[in-house]
Design an enzyme around this catalytic site. Structure first.
Site, PDB file in Angstrom:
ATOM      1  CG  ASP A   6    -101.721   1.701 -90.579  1.00 33.04           C
ATOM      2  OD1 ASP A   6    -101.300   0.657 -90.796  1.00 33.04           O
ATOM      3  OD2 ASP A   6    -102.668   1.934 -89.644  1.00 33.04           O
ATOM      4  CD1 TRP A  34     -96.423  -1.587 -86.178  1.00 31.31           C
ATOM      5  CD2 TRP A  34     -96.022  -2.047 -84.001  1.00 31.31           C
ATOM      6  NE1 TRP A  34     -97.240  -0.735 -85.088  1.00 31.31           N
ATOM      7  CE2 TRP A  34     -97.121  -1.192 -84.036  1.00 31.31           C
ATOM      8  CE3 TRP A  34     -95.555  -2.813 -82.770  1.00 31.31           C
ATOM      9  CZ2 TRP A  34     -97.660  -0.696 -82.529  1.00 31.31           C
ATOM     10  CZ3 TRP A  34     -96.378  -2.408 -81.372  1.00 31.31           C
ATOM     11  CH2 TRP A  34     -97.270  -1.513 -81.567  1.00 31.31           C
ATOM     12  CB  SER A  92    -103.477   4.970 -88.056  1.00 28.38           C
ATOM     13  OG  SER A  92    -102.326   4.406 -88.493  1.00 28.38           O
ATOM     14  NE  ARG A 108    -106.199   0.123 -83.866  1.00 31.59           N
ATOM     15  CZ  ARG A 108    -106.250  -1.013 -83.171  1.00 31.59           C
ATOM     16  NH1 ARG A 108    -106.121  -1.100 -81.883  1.00 31.59           N
ATOM     17  NH2 ARG A 108    -106.205  -2.274 -83.858  1.00 31.59           N
ATOM     18  CG  ASP A 109    -106.715   3.316 -86.668  1.00 27.91           C
ATOM     19  OD1 ASP A 109    -105.790   3.749 -85.913  1.00 27.91           O
ATOM     20  OD2 ASP A 109    -106.785   2.360 -87.154  1.00 27.91           O
ATOM     21  CD  GLU A 114    -106.416  -2.663 -87.194  1.00 23.21           C
ATOM     22  OE1 GLU A 114    -105.653  -2.808 -85.952  1.00 23.21           O
ATOM     23  OE2 GLU A 114    -105.799  -2.864 -88.319  1.00 23.21           O
TER      24      GLU A 114
HETATM   25  C1  FRU Z   1    -103.200  -0.852 -88.796  1.00 18.62           C
HETATM   26  C2  FRU Z   1    -103.028  -0.624 -87.320  1.00 18.62           C
HETATM   27  C3  FRU Z   1    -103.877   0.615 -86.920  1.00 18.62           C
HETATM   28  C4  FRU Z   1    -102.984   1.331 -85.631  1.00 18.62           C
HETATM   29  C5  FRU Z   1    -101.883   1.273 -86.179  1.00 18.62           C
HETATM   30  C6  FRU Z   1    -100.551   1.064 -85.008  1.00 18.62           C
HETATM   31  O1  FRU Z   1    -102.509  -1.325 -89.487  1.00 18.62           O
HETATM   32  O2  FRU Z   1    -103.163  -1.353 -86.335  1.00 18.62           O
HETATM   33  O3  FRU Z   1    -105.199   0.373 -86.363  1.00 18.62           O
HETATM   34  O4  FRU Z   1    -103.379   2.759 -85.342  1.00 18.62           O
HETATM   35  O5  FRU Z   1    -101.703   0.046 -87.018  1.00 18.62           O
HETATM   36  O6  FRU Z   1     -99.314   1.074 -85.846  1.00 18.62           O
END
Ligand code: FRU
Length: 558
Positions: A145, A169, A202, A254-255, A306
């Site tokens: 992201d 990742w 994020s 989150r985010d 997200e």
């Molecule tokens: C979206 C996500 C977010 C999270 C991040 C983790 O692609 O899953 O919700 O914060 O990636 O890398």
């Protein structure tokens, strides 16, 4: 003594020549190894084998204190590439191998011990034929992201979910790049590193006077929200001592994405919680008051919600301004996996009200590789500029690159348009993409823009000498645009990759703008009613274009 000196100087010569310095693992068990860091070099280059399980590494300093934890897929019988570990005060690595290679006595034979190298430099020269030429990519490692994007003093800042210890990742950091023109990016040092509250998921940045404030998800045992402040325009951040500033009651929490709301003279923030978006308010970004939730029964719910965004867009031709709530969802996209849906309505500082019927689902882009879309804070001229991550969680970790994985989309400006009873978000390439146009070309190249003036039904085929091709069809009668990448090149790395994506065009398309950049094709209705972003991995660039029903003009992108 003499012998010791001689050995030392042989080691020094070996190192100077870039040769491998053998590291001696201290084997403690079938999966447990310690390594002493006795060198004065800046980096230890760690060999990675992507198909292996991770090795969990704890780095200790000279006082036996743990200074860092990282997960690296250390090479066991083959090296895919190396990643640099900046040694700083590291004295010892405590390594625990996961996975099924932990047979008795095998660990001492793993190739990583032979292939680790001390070095003062790390070569980031591009080694990838699929690395885009005019899209943002990290110099090496994994990216997902876009995070914390803002504009200040003539500079666009882009942070991003980043793994510096492998091209898949893991170990989430915030990487950082800057640009003066939204097209050409300059890599910056890492902005935020994991800490004992968790890795850095994020989040977003706001500008407040001279200060830049980041709020992000600390992804530890639970997901909580943390602040960091920058006094040097976003180059470096210090984390707030009162973190976390917001905790939740659901695992996916989150985010965070805040913005100053002049209507209520307070900060608002939107955050993803499971399959809904929660809205908060605050006077100081530190104490947050829960205001409301949005999403139950609205739009698509086939996955986790997200990366939200919430902002006002001015109407066109005397139409009212509307608020747009962006909701990235994974899975559940129109062609599987990740995608960006949005809702149009009103927001009063407390509650978002969607103006469509709950079952209406609106997608911002109908390709398979457009995710985690959010906008820049504080963009000039009241613009709403967004970037997406150009991949899909279905295969993002497997796409055929190694040195880096994933690029961002080109920058796009959002607006509103109406069709029937509904208001939709329009998406056009940002004006900076026009400025990046170079010479007219006779044939497509690996990095170009193709403008097609349509006269109704149009078919565009891009192909190479290997017989690989991408077919795009604007069906004027059905009012659809489609892109078929089933024969586009390398497609076998995931069953979810070879597809044809189809978008509604909400009326006629007069001009298509198609951006090709080594491993991606982004197609737009020039008026903004349709956007489609797809990755492609041709074994050589598409060099031929055949257009039926329209006229193509090709430009290089500078
Ligand atoms: C979206 C996500 C977010 C999270 C991040 C983790 O692609 O899953 O919700 O914060 O990636 O890398």
């Amino acid at each position: 003594m003499m012998r010791k000196k001689l050995l030392l100087s042989i080691t020094a010569v070996m190192l100077a020549l870039g040769m491998k310095a053998q590291l001696s693992p201290i084997i403690l068990g079938d999966s447990h190894v310690m390594l002493r860091m006795s060198q004065s070099s800046r980096y230890l280059l760690l060999p990675v084998q992507e198909t292996e399980d991770i090795a969990a590494i704890a780095v200790l300093d000279g006082q036996n204190n743990m200074v860092q934890r990282l997960n690296v897929k250390l090479a066991i019988d083959r090296v895919d590439y190396w990643v640099p570990y900046d040694l700083k005060g590291a004295r010892l690595m405590d390594i625990e191998f996961h996975g099924d290679r932990r047979q008795k006595g095998a660990v001492g034979e793993f190739v990583c011990w032979r292939e680790m190298k001390f070095s003062d430099t790390f070569d980031t020269t591009n080694r990838e034929r699929f690395r885009p030429l005019y899209h943002h990519t990290p110099l090496y490692g994994w990216m997902n992201d876009p995070n914390g994007m803002f504009y200040k003093d003539g500079v666009w800042h882009l942070y991003y979910q980043y793994n510096p210890y492998g091209s898949q990742w893991e170990n989430m950091h915030w990487g950082h790049s800057i640009s003066k023109d939204l097209v050409h990016w300059e890599a910056q040092p890492i902005a935020l590193e994991p800490d004992w509250l968790g890795s850095i998921f994020s989040g977003s940045c706001v500008t407040a006077g001279d200060e830049v404030i980041a709020i992000y998800t600390s992804a530890g045992h639970h997901q909580t929200q943390s602040l960091a402040f920058s006094k040097d325009g976003g180059r470096t951040f210090s984390k707030y001592s009162g973190n976390p500033v917001l905790t939740g009651d659901v695992p996916d929490f989150r985010d965070p994405n805040p913005f100053w709301n002049e209507d209520i003279k307070m900060w608002n923030m939107i955050l993803a919680a499971g399959q809904e978006m929660r809205i908060y308010s605050s006077k100081d970004m530190k104490e947050w008051k829960y205001e409301s939730s949005f999403g139950k029964e609205y739009g698509n719910h086939s996955g986790v919600w997200e990366c939200p965004d919430l902002f006002k867009l001015e109407g066109k031709d005397g139409e009212d301004a509307k608020w747009v709530l962006i909701c990235n969802i994974n899975p559940g996209g129109p062609f599987g996996g990740s995608a960006t849906q949005y809702f149009v309505g009103q927001f009063d500082g407390h509650k978002f009200t969607c103006e469509s019927m709950p079952k209406v689902t609106k997608w911002m882009d109908y390709g398979k590789d457009h995710y985690a879309t959010v906008s820049f804070y504080n963009a000039p001229e009241n613009r709403r500029v967004v970037l997406a991550w150009m991949s899909n969680w279905q295969y993002a970790n497997q796409v055929p690159t190694k040195q880096f994985r994933s690029a961002n989309s080109i920058p796009r400006d959002l607006g509103l348009f109406r069709c029937g009873e509904e208001t939709y978000v329009s998406v056009v390439p940002s004006k900076e993409m026009l400025a990046a146009r170079g010479e007219k070309l006779k044939k497509p190249t690996e990095a170009c823009e193709i403008v097609v003036d349509t006269k109704g039904q149009t078919e565009i085929v891009l192909s190479n000498t290997k017989g690989e091709q991408v077919t795009m069809v604007y069906d004027a009668a059905a009012q659809t645009f489609s892109m078929d990448r089933t024969a586009s090149g390398e497609v076998g790395f995931s069953e979810a990759f070879p597809v044809t994506t189809v978008a509604p065009t909400f009326g006629q398309i007069r001009q298509l703008r198609i951006f090709v950049d080594r491993c991606s094709i982004e197609a737009f209705d020039a008026e903004g009613k349709m956007a489609m972003t797809n990755l492609v991995f041709p074994s050589e660039p598409y060099s031929t274009i055949n257009v039926k029903g329209g006229k193509a003009t090709i430009y290089e992108i500078k």
